[in-house]
Motif scaffolding. Structure first.
Motif, PDB file in Angstrom:
ATOM      1  N   ALA A   1       0.837  -1.211  -0.108  1.00  0.00           N
ATOM      2  CA  ALA A   1      -0.069   0.095   0.046  1.00  0.00           C
ATOM      3  C   ALA A   1       0.941   1.224   0.081  1.00  0.00           C
ATOM      4  N   ALA A   2       0.302   2.273  -0.379  1.00  0.00           N
ATOM      5  CA  ALA A   2       1.027   3.535  -0.429  1.00  0.00           C
ATOM      6  C   ALA A   2       0.032   4.590  -0.047  1.00  0.00           C
ATOM      7  N   TYR A   3       0.748   5.847   0.611  1.00  0.00           N
ATOM      8  CA  TYR A   3       0.022   6.942   1.066  1.00  0.00           C
ATOM      9  C   TYR A   3       0.514   7.927   0.229  1.00  0.00           C
ATOM     10  N   TRP A   4      -0.382   9.052  -0.334  1.00  0.00           N
ATOM     11  CA  TRP A   4       0.007   9.897  -1.462  1.00  0.00           C
ATOM     12  C   TRP A   4      -0.420  11.161  -0.598  1.00  0.00           C
ATOM     13  N   ASN A   5       0.331  11.937  -0.253  1.00  0.00           N
ATOM     14  CA  ASN A   5      -0.239  13.320   0.365  1.00  0.00           C
ATOM     15  C   ASN A   5      -0.298  14.411  -0.831  1.00  0.00           C
ATOM     16  N   ARG A   6      -1.481  14.677  -1.153  1.00  0.00           N
ATOM     17  CA  ARG A   6      -1.697  15.692  -2.305  1.00  0.00           C
ATOM     18  C   ARG A   6      -2.557  16.678  -1.866  1.00  0.00           C
ATOM     19  N   ALA A   7      -3.594  17.220  -2.740  1.00  0.00           N
ATOM     20  CA  ALA A   7      -4.616  18.152  -2.302  1.00  0.00           C
ATOM     21  C   ALA A   7      -5.618  17.585  -1.242  1.00  0.00           C
ATOM     22  N   SER A   8      -5.609  16.090  -1.299  1.00  0.00           N
ATOM     23  CA  SER A   8      -6.142  15.353  -0.411  1.00  0.00           C
ATOM     24  C   SER A   8      -5.481  14.161  -0.077  1.00  0.00           C
ATOM     25  N   ASP A   9      -5.837  13.302   0.720  1.00  0.00           N
ATOM     26  CA  ASP A   9      -4.811  12.038   1.065  1.00  0.00           C
ATOM     27  C   ASP A   9      -5.406  11.082   0.414  1.00  0.00           C
ATOM     28  N   HIS A  10      -4.570  10.128  -0.207  1.00  0.00           N
ATOM     29  CA  HIS A  10      -4.884   9.016  -0.822  1.00  0.00           C
ATOM     30  C   HIS A  10      -4.060   7.886  -0.474  1.00  0.00           C
ATOM     31  N   LEU A  11      -4.813   6.894  -0.109  1.00  0.00           N
ATOM     32  CA  LEU A  11      -4.355   5.447   0.385  1.00  0.00           C
ATOM     33  C   LEU A  11      -4.671   4.585  -0.893  1.00  0.00           C
ATOM     34  N   ILE A  12      -3.645   4.000  -1.640  1.00  0.00           N
ATOM     35  CA  ILE A  12      -3.837   3.151  -2.768  1.00  0.00           C
ATOM     36  C   ILE A  12      -3.059   1.757  -2.465  1.00  0.00           C
ATOM     37  N   PRO A  13      -3.868   0.895  -3.275  1.00  0.00           N
ATOM     38  CA  PRO A  13      -2.960  -0.279  -3.478  1.00  0.00           C
ATOM     39  C   PRO A  13      -1.770  -0.323  -3.961  1.00  0.00           C
ATOM     40  N   TYR A  14      -0.801  -0.931  -3.763  1.00  0.00           N
ATOM     41  CA  TYR A  14       0.634  -0.788  -4.330  1.00  0.00           C
ATOM     42  C   TYR A  14       1.332  -2.049  -4.489  1.00  0.00           C
ATOM     43  N   GLY A  15       0.922  -2.592  -5.551  1.00  0.00           N
ATOM     44  CA  GLY A  15       1.278  -4.254  -5.844  1.00  0.00           C
ATOM     45  C   GLY A  15       0.654  -4.697  -7.092  1.00  0.00           C
ATOM     46  N   GLY A  16       0.732  -6.065  -7.180  1.00  0.00           N
ATOM     47  CA  GLY A  16       0.267  -6.898  -8.269  1.00  0.00           C
ATOM     48  C   GLY A  16       0.944  -8.114  -8.553  1.00  0.00           C
ATOM     49  N   VAL A  17       1.358  -8.480  -9.935  1.00  0.00           N
ATOM     50  CA  VAL A  17       1.589  -9.599 -10.237  1.00  0.00           C
ATOM     51  C   VAL A  17       2.671  -9.452 -11.380  1.00  0.00           C
ATOM     52  N   ILE A  18       3.810  -9.887 -11.322  1.00  0.00           N
ATOM     53  CA  ILE A  18       4.848  -9.923 -12.654  1.00  0.00           C
ATOM     54  C   ILE A  18       4.913 -11.228 -13.061  1.00  0.00           C
ATOM     55  N   TRP A  19       4.626 -11.419 -14.168  1.00  0.00           N
ATOM     56  CA  TRP A  19       4.841 -12.717 -14.859  1.00  0.00           C
ATOM     57  C   TRP A  19       5.753 -12.639 -16.254  1.00  0.00           C
ATOM     58  N   ALA A  20       6.668 -13.371 -16.101  1.00  0.00           N
ATOM     59  CA  ALA A  20       7.732 -13.642 -17.084  1.00  0.00           C
ATOM     60  C   ALA A  20       8.042 -15.049 -17.813  1.00  0.00           C
ATOM     61  N   PRO A  21       6.978 -15.405 -18.511  1.00  0.00           N
ATOM     62  CA  PRO A  21       6.800 -16.795 -18.954  1.00  0.00           C
ATOM     63  C   PRO A  21       8.079 -17.222 -19.769  1.00  0.00           C
ATOM     64  N   ASN A  22       8.769 -16.286 -20.650  1.00  0.00           N
ATOM     65  CA  ASN A  22       9.839 -16.743 -21.455  1.00  0.00           C
ATOM     66  C   ASN A  22      10.813 -15.639 -21.318  1.00  0.00           C
ATOM     67  N   ASP A  23      11.731 -15.572 -22.396  1.00  0.00           N
ATOM     68  CA  ASP A  23      13.000 -14.428 -22.665  1.00  0.00           C
ATOM     69  C   ASP A  23      12.182 -13.523 -23.028  1.00  0.00           C
ATOM     70  N   ARG A  24      11.340 -13.481 -23.713  1.00  0.00           N
ATOM     71  CA  ARG A  24      10.782 -12.315 -24.732  1.00  0.00           C
ATOM     72  C   ARG A  24       9.693 -11.647 -24.115  1.00  0.00           C
ATOM     73  N   TRP A  25       9.031 -12.172 -23.323  1.00  0.00           N
ATOM     74  CA  TRP A  25       7.504 -11.665 -22.709  1.00  0.00           C
ATOM     75  C   TRP A  25       7.777 -11.203 -21.225  1.00  0.00           C
ATOM     76  N   GLU A  26       7.345  -9.962 -20.783  1.00  0.00           N
ATOM     77  CA  GLU A  26       7.149  -9.881 -19.264  1.00  0.00           C
ATOM     78  C   GLU A  26       5.843  -8.957 -19.032  1.00  0.00           C
ATOM     79  N   ILE A  27       5.057  -9.393 -18.154  1.00  0.00           N
ATOM     80  CA  ILE A  27       3.784  -9.031 -17.906  1.00  0.00           C
ATOM     81  C   ILE A  27       3.799  -8.191 -16.579  1.00  0.00           C
ATOM     82  N   ARG A  28       3.762  -6.918 -16.425  1.00  0.00           N
ATOM     83  CA  ARG A  28       3.664  -6.200 -14.917  1.00  0.00           C
ATOM     84  C   ARG A  28       2.303  -5.694 -14.695  1.00  0.00           C
TER      85      ARG A  28
END
Length: 246
Positions: free
Chosen positions: A118-145
């Motif tokens: 998670a991340a907290y961003w201090n802007r004009a208002s405060d934002h608490l957002i998810p910070y993450g996901g999945v990284i998939w590298a099935p072979n030497d040519r593809w990378e999905i973030r």
């Protein structure tokens, strides 16, 4: 970004230059301490109903501490103080901001890396957002973030003229904020600019330098303020970015 109409009348255009440098050090306990400093310039035109200053500047300093262990689990924490504003009047607390983040990584297999945070961003208002996901590298040519707030799918084309070349598509959620001194008034407010960006691009790297060129669409655009200054929306815009990393 291209010139686009606003909900309060007139058009708004945002052009930018962005520069950063990074220093990283491996510590004895197999953790990495990284500092990244940004100096970004924003050049604005419009909108009609609010007499914006001609631009703003961001000075951002990011401190990150992360593990580099051999096992399947690792972690990362970061703190990012910022001084952002048009700086046409006196600097006040509206220009001072700070973000924090924390992420846990789990290597499920050589092809799969999971990130939970998670991340907290201090802007004009405060934002608490998810910070993450999945990284998939099935072979030497593809990378999905498949990540938030930034995702990217890359395909390795091969070596051309001595450079490793990639094609990619990316999606970004972006919020910047500034102390904005409204021209012709004594008003100094904190305003934030938020949008989503969808980009297609290409990059070439020799290992020492990397050149990239990308373009796409900026959508769901909002300018919001603290206090009584009226918020406004912006129409979708095109975007073109290029840069050199060394």
């Amino acid at each position: 970004m291209t010139n686009s109409p606003t909900s309060i009348g007139g058009n708004f255009q945002d052009q930018q230059w962005n520069a950063w440098m990074r220093y990283a050090r491996l510590l004895q306990n197999s953790t990495v301490l990284t500092w990244t400093g940004w100096a970004n310039g924003k050049f604005w035109a419009g909108p009609g109903a609010l007499d914006f200053p001609p631009g703003a500047v961001q000075f951002i300093s990011d401190f990150q501490w992360a593990s580099a262990w051999q096992g399947p689990s690792n972690w990362q924490v970061g703190f990012t103080p910022q001084l952002n504003g048009s700086f046409e009047g006196k600097i006040n607390s509206n220009a001072l901001m700070g973000d924090v983040r924390a992420v846990l990584f789990w290597r499920a297999s050589p092809q799969w890396l999971l990130a939970f945070g998670a991340a907290y961003w201090n802007r004009a208002s405060d934002h608490l957002i998810p910070y993450g996901g999945v990284i998939w590298a099935p072979n030497d040519r593809w990378e999905i973030r498949a990540m938030f707030p930034r995702s990217r799918a890359s395909y390795y084309l091969g070596r051309f003229r001595g450079a490793d070349t990639w094609l990619y598509g990316s999606g970004e959620y972006n919020i910047d904020a500034y102390q904005i001194d409204i021209n012709g008034t004594s008003l100094s407010v904190r305003g934030e600019n938020s949008d989503y960006r969808v980009l297609l691009g290409a990059s070439a790297t020799t290992g020492i330098w990397t050149l990239f060129l990308e373009g796409g669409l900026v959508t769901d655009r909002h300018f919001r303020f603290r206090g009584d200054t009226p918020d406004f929306t912006l129409d979708d815009a095109g975007i073109l970015r290029t840069g050199l990393l060394f």
